[in-house]
Each structure stands twice: as structure tokens, then as C-alpha cells.
Design a protein around this motif. Structure first.
Motif, PDB file in Angstrom:
ATOM      1  N   UNK A  58      18.069  28.009  33.916  1.00 38.40           N
ATOM      2  CA  UNK A  58      18.863  29.248  33.923  1.00 38.40           C
ATOM      3  C   UNK A  58      19.947  29.157  32.845  1.00 38.40           C
ATOM      4  N   UNK A  59      20.300  30.289  32.272  1.00 40.89           N
ATOM      5  CA  UNK A  59      21.318  30.313  31.212  1.00 40.89           C
ATOM      6  C   UNK A  59      22.701  30.016  31.765  1.00 40.89           C
ATOM      7  N   UNK A  60      22.981  30.550  32.963  1.00 44.83           N
ATOM      8  CA  UNK A  60      24.282  30.322  33.586  1.00 44.83           C
ATOM      9  C   UNK A  60      24.103  29.407  34.789  1.00 44.83           C
ATOM     10  N   UNK A  61      24.830  28.307  34.804  1.00 41.11           N
ATOM     11  CA  UNK A  61      24.764  27.386  35.939  1.00 41.11           C
ATOM     12  C   UNK A  61      26.020  26.532  35.997  1.00 41.11           C
ATOM     13  N   UNK A  62      26.184  25.836  37.102  1.00 42.42           N
ATOM     14  CA  UNK A  62      27.341  24.958  37.297  1.00 42.42           C
ATOM     15  C   UNK A  62      26.915  23.499  37.350  1.00 42.42           C
ATOM     16  N   UNK A  63      25.938  23.151  36.521  1.00 44.93           N
ATOM     17  CA  UNK A  63      25.472  21.760  36.446  1.00 44.93           C
ATOM     18  C   UNK A  63      26.197  21.040  35.313  1.00 44.93           C
ATOM     19  N   UNK A  64      26.865  19.954  35.648  1.00 50.27           N
ATOM     20  CA  UNK A  64      27.531  19.106  34.650  1.00 50.27           C
ATOM     21  C   UNK A  64      26.832  17.758  34.612  1.00 50.27           C
ATOM     22  N   UNK A  65      26.372  17.378  33.424  1.00 50.48           N
ATOM     23  CA  UNK A  65      25.646  16.118  33.273  1.00 50.48           C
ATOM     24  C   UNK A  65      26.466  15.125  32.448  1.00 50.48           C
ATOM     25  N   UNK A  66      26.520  13.895  32.947  1.00 48.20           N
ATOM     26  CA  UNK A  66      27.357  12.859  32.330  1.00 48.20           C
ATOM     27  C   UNK A  66      26.530  11.579  32.169  1.00 48.20           C
ATOM     28  N   UNK A  67      26.741  10.873  31.058  1.00 52.51           N
ATOM     29  CA  UNK A  67      26.019   9.617  30.847  1.00 52.51           C
ATOM     30  C   UNK A  67      26.402   8.601  31.916  1.00 52.51           C
ATOM     31  N   UNK A  68      25.428   7.776  32.274  1.00 52.09           N
ATOM     32  CA  UNK A  68      25.613   6.855  33.388  1.00 52.09           C
ATOM     33  C   UNK A  68      26.710   5.816  33.139  1.00 52.09           C
ATOM     34  N   UNK A  69      26.832   5.366  31.920  1.00 46.90           N
ATOM     35  CA  UNK A  69      27.759   4.266  31.622  1.00 46.90           C
ATOM     36  C   UNK A  69      29.137   4.732  31.147  1.00 46.90           C
TER      37      UNK A  69
END
Length: 465
Positions: free
Chosen positions: A402-413
Motif C-alpha cells: 500500500x502507498x500509505x502505511x505505518x510500517x517502520x523498518x529498521x536494520x537489525x544491528x
């Protein structure tokens, strides 16, 4: 999609993951598949390894069928941990090995054709009124195809203990399409038999060490599935990894091979959860972790980020909802949490409890190092619930749905970035009914949009059959 446009179509789905004691991602996939197919008019049947011997000749066929359906309902309401039983119970192991010896003799006798029995569920079957959250999907099941120990026999082929694939000879007149919900060493007999499509979720048993499933056995499962059937993948990432492992050439532009799972949440349970003020004495704002507690989920990282953030001081709770296994890893997680009053180890939660947790959570956090797809992130997206996850390809794929979402992705380390995200989190008021209504409305819109693409994949295979 026109309501009932699948009317008259009969689709069978393998029930292996529904027979397990713990229902995880693949079980959710099956349940949502059953729900959507029946919603649009298809008759759905389960292919099960469960069998029930006729103990009396004084009952007629219909009475026996009713007894069988009653018994399989009882079995599915509890399930079984086959692997644990085999490793810990010598009586069970001996009985199973004896049964399989007879099954193999029959298999050789009939040239590897699997013999099956068909059981239809009566419309007025009373058990349907007593289904729990775990087995609610059975209300949409029209019948069962019983093949004793089918999944064990397929596994013996994957282990190369038998030299040919077990053969399904279910005619097209009886079933239009068979969906194997995970890769099996099995094939159909011929062109007059129902086509089989196999769903490929991931290659995790091959990718990580010390997985309960031996990597070479799972490799054979994948290879046999691709050799004998058409395969669909739950994500582009899974397709890429599996085809690379099997050394199969593939085109990135072939979208027809991808069938994204539906959310595991259900509108009926969300509306039921809406009326529940609290579960497990949870009265405060909280963040949620929802997954089986295994090493690849990196639960210790989520605990560490929560503990070092300002959330405990702001009176947030951290609810960890997932099966606590009898393992060293789960003992380690318990030790990490035992002196932290703000962390709640909820263990396995019911479907209603899960719906309540998602509906009332301030954030879903997922620190997984590897996923085939990631149903909890999809569930959060369907509600427009904020989520914080590891920057892995499958989560990025969900984010791009979806174009609009509240997903924030962060690198594991990068722990400081995780903690910063948690520090800036706003509280969701679990007493605010308006905000919960908005989440339910978001879910309805998301589900309606999402199920169309899901159905098109199934219809494509039905029309080719």
C-alpha cells in the motif's frame, strides 16, 4: 467480485498444519483460504491424515460417517505435536511405525496410489454450534477426505525411504482443485484427476542451522513439489530464495506465481473483541509482539529495546503473545523477563485474544531475522496499526503493498534507532471506542481490496483445470 461466483466448485486443502497442536502462520493461511473460498460459494474439503476404524457392524454407513466427523472435530480442536510425541513416547513411536508398515504394504500393493475415504458433513450437524476459536473455520468445511497417515507417507518419500512419490487419484468429478498448503512429496495420477497446486512459504529449514526440520528433507520436499505440481509463493522473496536453492530459472515479472496471504484476523472476532474491555487484566497502553517464541524471531532484541526505551517509565506494557516451547531458548526468554513487571509473557493466545491485542495495541514490534512473509506485520497493516520491524525483504514487500502505511523498518544491528522509534511512540487509549472503530473500518476496506487479488489466483487455476 460477484457473491457466489465460485458456487459449484469443490476445492480440497491439505490439513497438515491444522492438525498440529500449535497453529502458526501456515495454519492462519489455511483458515483464511477456507474463509474466502466459502464466502464466494465454493465447497471446501480438508484432506486429513485422520482415520477412524469402524468398531461395530451394527451401525449403518451414515451413522458411521457422523461418528467420524464427530471424532475428527474432537481431534482438530486439540491437535497433536507429532514430532514431540515420536521423540518422547516409545509407545506412540512403536504404534506409528507399525501402522506405517501396513500403510507401506498397501501403498506397494496399489502401485503407490493413496486410498481415500470421503466424508460429508451434514447441514444439521450439532457440533457446529460448539466450535471454539481454534476450530471456527470448520463451520465452512463441507467434508473430509481421509487418507490414513498421508503426511507421514509423504515425509517418508521426502526422506527417500520409499522410491516413488505417493499418488493422489482424486477425480475431477469429485474435486476441482487440490491446494497443498505446504510442500509435499506427492503427485496426481493423471489428466482425469484434480490438479494440485503447492504453496511455498519459505526455505527457512534450509537457511538456518538447527531447525527441527532437517534441511535435506525439506530440500526434497521443495524439489518434489516443483517437479510434480505447479507452485505458488507467498512472496517474491520466497520465490527468489527457493528457486535459487533449486537452481530454477525465474522471471521477476511473473506475478502469477505470487499469492499473498490474507490477514489472519477476522472481522467477526474483531467486532467481538471490540465489546471486550480487557483481557488477561491488561488495563494500560501496551506494545505487542505476536509470534511463536523461536530463535529466528530474536525476541531478546525486542525485550532489550523495550527495556532501554522510555516506555517502561511511561507505564507501557510489553505483551509477548506466542507459544512458549519447552526449549532452552524459551527458558532464556523467561529469564530475561522474570524481574520486569512491565513485560507480560502471555504464551499461546486464543484467536479472540489475539484480535483484542491487535485492536488495542499502540504498536506491533517484530524483530525477526528471517521470514517467508510475515503475517503479524500484514495484520497490523490491515488495521492501520503502527508497526516496527526488521528491515528484511519480506517486510519491505508488505510495506510496498500500500502507498500509505505505518510500517517502520529498521536494520537489525542498529539498537539506537529501534529505541528512538519506541521513545517517540504515542499511546493508544484502549478505552477509546472511536479509534477502535476506525481500525475495524480500515480492516474491512483492506480485506475487500486484498481478497480480490487472492481469489484471482485461485480462479486462474480452476479455469485451467
Amino acid at each position: 467480485m460477484v457473491k457466489d461466483f465460485l458456487r459449484g466448485k469443490k476445492i480440497a486443502i491439505t490439513a497438515f498444519d491444522l492438525e498440529n497442536q500449535e497453529h502458526r502462520g501456515i495454519a492462519s493461511f489455511i483458515k483464511s483460504t477456507i474463509d474466502i473460498l466459502s464466502k464466494y460459494g465454493a465447497e471446501v474439503y480438508l484432506i486429513t491424515s485422520f482415520d477412524f476404524n469402524r468398531k461395530s457392524n451394527h451401525i449403518n454407513d451414515q451413522e458411521f460417517k457422523n461418528i467420524f466427523v464427530n471424532e475428527i472435530y474432537n481431534f482438530l480442536s486439540v491437535g497433536s505435536d507429532y514430532r514431540q510425541l515420536f521423540n518422547s513416547n516409545s509407545k506412540y513411536k512403536f504404534k506409528l511405525l507399525l501402522e506405517l508398515s501396513f500403510n507401506l504394504l498397501k501403498l506397494f500393493k496399489y502401485n503407490f496410489l493413496l486410498k481415500y475415504k470421503f466424508y460429508k458433513v451434514n447441514k444439521d450437524f450439532k457440533y457446529k454450534n460448539n466450535l471454539n476459536d481454534r476450530t471456527k473455520y470448520l463451520i465452512n468445511i463441507k467434508g473430509f477426505i481421509s487418507i490414513k497417515n498421508i503426511f507421514h507417507l509423504c515425509r517418508l518419500r521426502s526422506m527417500r525411504f520409499i522410491f516413488k512419490d505417493p499418488i493422489l487419484n482424486i477425480n475431477k468429478e469429485d474435486i476441482d482443485l487440490i491446494i497443498s498448503s505446504s510442500p509435499l512429496s506427492i503427485k496426481k495420477k493423471g489428466s482425469k484427476n484434480a490438479d494440485v497446486i503447492q504453496i511455498i512459504h519459505d526455505a527457512i529449514p534450509i537457511q538456518i542451522p538447527n531447525h527441527p526440520e532437517r534441511n535435506w528433507i525439506f530440500f526434497n520436499r521443495l524439489r518434489d513439489a516443483h517437479k510434480n505440481s505447479e507452485c505458488l509463493y507467498v512472496s517474491k522473496e520466497s520465490r527468489k530464495i527457493v528457486k535459487n536453492i533449486l537452481k530454477i530459472k525465474h522471471s521477476k515479472s511473473n506475478r502469477n506465481e505470487i499469492i499473498y496471504p490474507m490477514p489472519s484476523l477476522q472481522i467477526e472476532l474483531l467486532e467481538k473483541a471490540f465489546k471486550i474491555p480487557s483481557i488477561r487484566s491488561i488495563e494500560k497502553s501496551f506494545i505487542l509482539f505476536n509470534s511463536s517464541i523461536v530463535e529466528t524471531k530474536k525476541v531478546e532484541n525486542a525485550i532489550n529495546y523495550f527495556s532501554k526505551s522510555n516506555l517502561p517509565r511511561r507505564d507501557f506494557l510489553f505483551c509477548i503473545a506466542g507459544k512458549m516451547h519447552k526449549s532452552e531458548y524459551c527458558n532464556y526468554i523467561k529469564d530475561l523477563c522474570k524481574n520486569h513487571k512491565n513485560i507480560l509473557l502471555l504464551d499461546y493466545v486464543s484467536e479472540t485474544e489475539k484480535a483484542w491485542l491487535f485492536l488495542n495495541s499502540s504498536l506491533l514490534i517484530s524483530t525477526s531475522s528471517i521470514e517467508g512473509f510475515g503475517i503479524p506485520i500484514l495484520d497490523a497493516l490491515s488495521l492501520n496499526l503502527s508497526s516496527l520491524g526488521t528491515s528484511i525483504p519480506s517486510y519491505l514487500e508488505i510495506k510496498n503493498l500500500t502507498k500509505k502505511n505505518n510500517i517502520n523498518l529498521v536494520k537489525q544491528n542498529t539498537p539506537s534507532k529501534w529505541i528512538d522509534k519506541l521513545n517517540s511512540l504515542s499511546k493508544f487509549d484502549i478505552k477509546n471506542k472511536n479509534d477502535k472503530k476506525l481500525r475495524i473500518n480500515n480492516f474491512k476496506i483492506f480485506q475487500n481490496n486484498f481478497e480480490r487479488n487472492y481469489l484471482l489466483k485461485i480462479v486462474e487455476h480452476l479455469s485451467n483445470n
